[in-house]
Design a protein around this motif. Structure first.
Motif, PDB file in Angstrom:
ATOM      1  N   PHE A  69     -21.781  13.945  -6.682  1.00  0.00           N
ATOM      2  CA  PHE A  69     -20.552  13.331  -6.124  1.00  0.00           C
ATOM      3  C   PHE A  69     -20.646  11.803  -6.005  1.00  0.00           C
ATOM      4  CE2 PHE A  69     -20.770  17.511  -3.609  1.00  0.00           C
ATOM      5  CZ  PHE A  69     -20.311  18.244  -4.687  1.00  0.00           C
ATOM      6  N   SER A  70     -21.523  11.208  -6.813  1.00  0.00           N
ATOM      7  CA  SER A  70     -21.681   9.747  -6.780  1.00  0.00           C
ATOM      8  C   SER A  70     -20.412   9.028  -7.236  1.00  0.00           C
ATOM      9  CB  SER A  70     -22.802   9.317  -7.733  1.00  0.00           C
ATOM     10  OG  SER A  70     -24.043   9.457  -7.116  1.00  0.00           O
ATOM     11  N   ILE A  71     -20.305   7.777  -6.771  1.00  0.00           N
ATOM     12  CA  ILE A  71     -19.262   6.874  -7.268  1.00  0.00           C
ATOM     13  C   ILE A  71     -19.961   5.569  -7.653  1.00  0.00           C
ATOM     14  CG2 ILE A  71     -17.421   7.886  -5.870  1.00  0.00           C
ATOM     15  CD1 ILE A  71     -17.859   5.692  -3.836  1.00  0.00           C
ATOM     16  N   PHE A  72     -19.232   4.672  -8.303  1.00  0.00           N
ATOM     17  CA  PHE A  72     -19.831   3.384  -8.683  1.00  0.00           C
ATOM     18  C   PHE A  72     -18.963   2.240  -8.209  1.00  0.00           C
ATOM     19  CE2 PHE A  72     -22.060   6.412 -11.074  1.00  0.00           C
ATOM     20  CZ  PHE A  72     -23.347   5.915 -11.054  1.00  0.00           C
ATOM     21  N   GLY A  73     -19.571   1.062  -8.131  1.00  0.00           N
ATOM     22  CA  GLY A  73     -18.813  -0.087  -7.640  1.00  0.00           C
ATOM     23  C   GLY A  73     -18.745  -0.100  -6.120  1.00  0.00           C
ATOM     24  N   TRP A 112       0.852  -1.198   0.000  1.00  0.00           N
ATOM     25  CA  TRP A 112       0.000   0.000   0.000  1.00  0.00           C
ATOM     26  C   TRP A 112       0.884   1.242   0.000  1.00  0.00           C
ATOM     27  CZ3 TRP A 112      -1.448   3.048   4.708  1.00  0.00           C
ATOM     28  CH2 TRP A 112      -2.441   3.995   4.434  1.00  0.00           C
ATOM     29  N   ARG A 113       0.500   2.263  -0.781  1.00  0.00           N
ATOM     30  CA  ARG A 113       1.365   3.448  -0.903  1.00  0.00           C
ATOM     31  C   ARG A 113       0.748   4.689  -0.252  1.00  0.00           C
ATOM     32  NH1 ARG A 113       2.043   4.649  -6.561  1.00  0.00           N
ATOM     33  NH2 ARG A 113       0.164   3.447  -6.952  1.00  0.00           N
ATOM     34  N   ASN A 114       0.087   4.500   0.903  1.00  0.00           N
ATOM     35  CA  ASN A 114      -0.507   5.635   1.620  1.00  0.00           C
ATOM     36  C   ASN A 114      -1.525   6.399   0.789  1.00  0.00           C
ATOM     37  OD1 ASN A 114       0.411   6.070   4.449  1.00  0.00           O
ATOM     38  ND2 ASN A 114       2.389   5.704   3.436  1.00  0.00           N
ATOM     39  N   LYS A 115      -2.206   5.670  -0.054  1.00  0.00           N
ATOM     40  CA  LYS A 115      -3.248   6.300  -0.877  1.00  0.00           C
ATOM     41  C   LYS A 115      -4.613   6.061  -0.244  1.00  0.00           C
ATOM     42  CE  LYS A 115      -1.401   6.618  -5.494  1.00  0.00           C
ATOM     43  NZ  LYS A 115      -1.561   8.069  -5.483  1.00  0.00           N
ATOM     44  N   PHE A 116      -5.505   7.037  -0.459  1.00  0.00           N
ATOM     45  CA  PHE A 116      -6.874   6.935   0.058  1.00  0.00           C
ATOM     46  C   PHE A 116      -7.862   7.329  -1.031  1.00  0.00           C
ATOM     47  CE2 PHE A 116      -4.164   7.562   3.686  1.00  0.00           C
ATOM     48  CZ  PHE A 116      -4.741   6.806   4.698  1.00  0.00           C
ATOM     49  N   ALA A 117      -9.059   6.776  -0.913  1.00  0.00           N
ATOM     50  CA  ALA A 117     -10.142   7.203  -1.800  1.00  0.00           C
ATOM     51  C   ALA A 117     -11.254   7.804  -0.956  1.00  0.00           C
ATOM     52  CB  ALA A 117     -10.682   5.999  -2.566  1.00  0.00           C
ATOM     53  N   ILE A 118     -11.890   8.847  -1.481  1.00  0.00           N
ATOM     54  CA  ILE A 118     -13.068   9.389  -0.801  1.00  0.00           C
ATOM     55  C   ILE A 118     -14.260   8.552  -1.243  1.00  0.00           C
ATOM     56  CG2 ILE A 118     -14.543  11.421  -0.495  1.00  0.00           C
ATOM     57  CD1 ILE A 118     -12.150  13.153  -1.288  1.00  0.00           C
ATOM     58  N   VAL A 119     -14.878   7.880  -0.276  1.00  0.00           N
ATOM     59  CA  VAL A 119     -15.981   6.978  -0.610  1.00  0.00           C
ATOM     60  C   VAL A 119     -17.271   7.659  -0.158  1.00  0.00           C
ATOM     61  CG1 VAL A 119     -16.936   4.659  -0.287  1.00  0.00           C
ATOM     62  CG2 VAL A 119     -14.451   4.995  -0.413  1.00  0.00           C
ATOM     63  N   THR A 120     -17.958   8.267  -1.104  1.00  0.00           N
ATOM     64  CA  THR A 120     -19.088   9.144  -0.762  1.00  0.00           C
ATOM     65  C   THR A 120     -20.379   8.390  -0.485  1.00  0.00           C
ATOM     66  OG1 THR A 120     -19.481   9.359  -3.139  1.00  0.00           O
ATOM     67  CG2 THR A 120     -18.234  11.133  -2.072  1.00  0.00           C
ATOM     68  N   GLN A 121     -20.422   7.110  -0.883  1.00  0.00           N
ATOM     69  CA  GLN A 121     -21.671   6.354  -0.733  1.00  0.00           C
ATOM     70  C   GLN A 121     -21.389   4.950  -0.211  1.00  0.00           C
ATOM     71  OE1 GLN A 121     -22.305   7.036  -4.900  1.00  0.00           O
ATOM     72  NE2 GLN A 121     -24.370   7.810  -4.504  1.00  0.00           N
ATOM     73  N   LYS A 122     -22.413   4.364   0.422  1.00  0.00           N
ATOM     74  CA  LYS A 122     -22.291   2.969   0.874  1.00  0.00           C
ATOM     75  C   LYS A 122     -22.924   2.030  -0.139  1.00  0.00           C
ATOM     76  CE  LYS A 122     -20.953   3.330   5.387  1.00  0.00           C
ATOM     77  NZ  LYS A 122     -19.571   3.079   5.653  1.00  0.00           N
ATOM     78  N   ALA A 123     -23.737   2.591  -1.015  1.00  0.00           N
ATOM     79  CA  ALA A 123     -24.414   1.782  -2.029  1.00  0.00           C
ATOM     80  C   ALA A 123     -24.671   2.673  -3.233  1.00  0.00           C
ATOM     81  CB  ALA A 123     -25.732   1.242  -1.486  1.00  0.00           C
ATOM     82  N   ILE A 124     -24.829   2.032  -4.379  1.00  0.00           N
ATOM     83  CA  ILE A 124     -25.082   2.781  -5.613  1.00  0.00           C
ATOM     84  C   ILE A 124     -26.362   3.609  -5.460  1.00  0.00           C
ATOM     85  CG2 ILE A 124     -25.549   2.561  -8.111  1.00  0.00           C
ATOM     86  CD1 ILE A 124     -22.923   1.315  -7.649  1.00  0.00           C
ATOM     87  N   GLY A 125     -26.296   4.868  -5.817  1.00  0.00           N
ATOM     88  CA  GLY A 125     -27.488   5.719  -5.823  1.00  0.00           C
ATOM     89  C   GLY A 125     -27.831   6.341  -4.473  1.00  0.00           C
ATOM     90  N   MET A 126     -27.082   5.998  -3.407  1.00  0.00           N
ATOM     91  CA  MET A 126     -27.385   6.540  -2.070  1.00  0.00           C
ATOM     92  C   MET A 126     -27.283   8.076  -2.074  1.00  0.00           C
ATOM     93  SD  MET A 126     -25.072   5.718   1.252  1.00  0.00           S
ATOM     94  CE  MET A 126     -24.973   6.857   2.616  1.00  0.00           C
ATOM     95  N   ASP A 127     -28.218   8.682  -1.346  1.00  0.00           N
ATOM     96  CA  ASP A 127     -28.229  10.139  -1.233  1.00  0.00           C
ATOM     97  C   ASP A 127     -26.906  10.612  -0.606  1.00  0.00           C
ATOM     98  OD1 ASP A 127     -28.886  12.747  -1.001  1.00  0.00           O
ATOM     99  OD2 ASP A 127     -30.501  12.470   0.478  1.00  0.00           O
TER     100      ASP A 127
END
Ligand SMILES: C[S@@+](CC[C@H](N)C(=O)[O-])C[C@H]1O[C@@H](n2cnc3c(N)ncnc32)[C@H](O)[C@@H]1O
Length: 476
Positions: A377-381, A326-341
């Motif tokens: 600000f949605s994400i997928f997967g 791991w290279r000290n990288k992070f992702a901003i995970v804006t949702q817990k499920a697809i389409g979540m408010d």
């Protein structure tokens, strides 16, 4: 663009070295191929015409080529070595009257050569006319069925025409082609019930021969009207080896190693475990951060002050595939499920919300239409599976079947990008069991028997999902 380069691109022009055309003809002779008539449909300056003359001296040879300079060069060569029984004609493959030409030709027919190496989309970008008339060449339906996509090699079209010549003739097609094209043509032969009785692929070194970085082969297809068709294909690593594996179609699948498949197919079946791909957000410069001694920095070089709550450790496909830590990288995970408010972020994590807002122009402009239909600000997967602590991951772009057991980092489940496939578990024990199952010899073998390593993305979720898990417990 200089003419020579343009020619190369538009007409897929890679002339076969003379010595290699001889090797190919010798090989054909050694494996028992003979010919009364030979057609080289795009003969260029004639390496295969001349080699065929040498190795099959009694056959009548017909060569066609679109480029009149090449035809002239070949005519000159032939007048010095003797051209009895050789007929060379300047002709565009797509407007040649093959039916008429073939009516004068008897068994056994050998169609030999090296068709243009070019895709229709390269041609499109060159505004070239070197394409068949879509509506009257072979009926577009058949072509569409085999290519199933917009981008394909024009050699595929030519080979489908070549196949049709053997509807009522015996003989052989021996062509240098991209290996992926060879596989498609054999699948097409099966679908169209061609009288194919023997198919082989001999890998060639396209880099050395043509300075082209592509997986290519000599494809040899033998047709006989009287024998039982067989659409399995022997794959040899070179022209000189006799060791081979057999590829073929079984149970609706394309198999790269039939021996292994037959031996181990009991490991396949339905399963409750589903491989997922990692997160897709289409804006790594904003959504991915790297932590250094001063804090979190994004891809635009800005230090970012946000709540760490919806930051998750991130491993990219290249980390997974190359075995990096791991290279000290992070992702901003804006949702817990697809389409979540996503509006909860404003209340709960105001600094994160402000950060996202400050880059909203870029985030709102993300190309794919899926973003337009979903909360800001949605994400997928993402789904439950993203938040289980223990994961097993593999990168779809790497050419080996090496799974990684990925443990939580800083008490959070690691996330991946969308070039990674993974399964996830709540406990370390479950993950370790699954890992030892996946890395066992038999599972590696059965998965390998379904993978074609020459493909661009050889590891596919559809393949991984074929593995049966219900028996995996017994394995330990
Ligand atoms: C890959 S090169 C191979 C040439 C030759 N068969 C050999 O093995 O050396 C492909 C050849 O196809 C010719 N070609 C391209 N489009 C063609 C067409 N529509 N009809 C006939 N020949 C064509 C090119 O000019 C080029 O000579």
């Amino acid at each position: 663009m200089n003419n020579k380069i343009r020619n190369k691109k538009e007409f897929g022009d890679f002339q076969t070295p003379d010595y290699f055309a001889i090797q190919v003809c010798e090989k054909l002779k050694n494996i028992g191929i003979n010919a009364d008539s030979i057609i080289e449909p795009t003969c260029g300056v004639g390496a295969f015409v001349i080699a065929s003359r040498k190795i099959f001296p009694d056959a009548e040879i017909f060569g066609y080529e679109i480029n009149k300079d090449y035809v002239e060069i070949l005519d000159n060569k032939l007048s010095s070595i003797g051209n009895t029984n050789i007929h060379i004609k300047q002709s565009d493959f797509f407007s040649t009257n093959w039916k008429e030409n073939l009516s004068k030709i008897n068994d056994k027919l050998l169609v030999i050569g090296n068709l243009p190496w070019v895709t229709n989309s390269t041609q499109g970008s060159l505004r070239s006319n070197n394409l068949p008339e879509k509506n009257n060449f072979l009926g577009f339906k058949g072509v569409d069925a085999i290519t199933g996509k917009a981008n394909f090699d024009i050699s595929e079209w030519m080979l489908i025409e070549n196949l049709s010549w053997f509807h009522n003739k015996n003989g052989t097609i021996a062509m240098l082609v991209k290996t992926a094209v060879a596989r498609k043509i054999i699948a097409y032969a099966k679908k169209s019930n061609a009288h194919l009785i023997n198919a082989s692929i001999y890998k060639i070194n396209a880099k050395e021969l043509f300075n082209a970085s592509v997986d290519a082969c000599l494809m040899v297809l033998v047709f006989d009207q009287k024998s039982t068709p067989c659409y399995d294909c022997s794959v040899f690593d070179s022209l000189n080896t006799t060791d081979c594996t057999t590829i073929g179609h079984r149970d609706g699948l394309t198999i790269s190693n039939l021996d292994d498949y037959n031996q181990l197919k009991n490991l396949l079946g339905s399963s409750s475990i589903k491989w997922r791909s990692g997160i897709k957000h289409d804006l790594s410069s904003v959504m991915e951060l790297t932590r250094d001694e001063r804090g979190y920095i994004n891809g635009l070089g800005e230090y970012v002050d946000i709540e760490p709550d919806i930051l998750y450790p991130l491993m990219k496909g290249s980390d997974i595939g190359s075995g990096n830590e791991w290279r000290n990288k992070f992702a901003i995970v804006t949702q817990k499920a697809i389409g979540m408010d996503t509006s909860y972020i404003r209340e709960k994590y105001p600094k994160t919300w402000n950060y996202l807002l400050s880059h909203s122009e870029k985030l709102d402009a993300r190309g794919s239409s899926i973003y337009k239909k979903n909360p800001r600000f949605s994400i997928f997967g993402v789904g439950d599976y993203s938040f289980k602590m223990w994961k097993i991951a593999i990168c779809s772009l790497y050419k080996n079947l090496s799974f990684r057991l990925v443990e939580p980092i800083e008490r959070k489940p690691v996330q991946f990008d969308d070039t990674v496939y993974f399964i996830s578990f709540n406990s370390k024990e479950e993950a370790e069991n699954a890992y030892s199952y996946l890395t066992s010899d038999s599972v590696q073998k059965i998965l390998n028997s379904l993978i074609f390593w020459g493909d661009k993305r050889p590891i596919k979720a559809s393949i991984l999902n074929l593995l049966k898990w219900e028996d995996s417990e017994n394995h330990h």
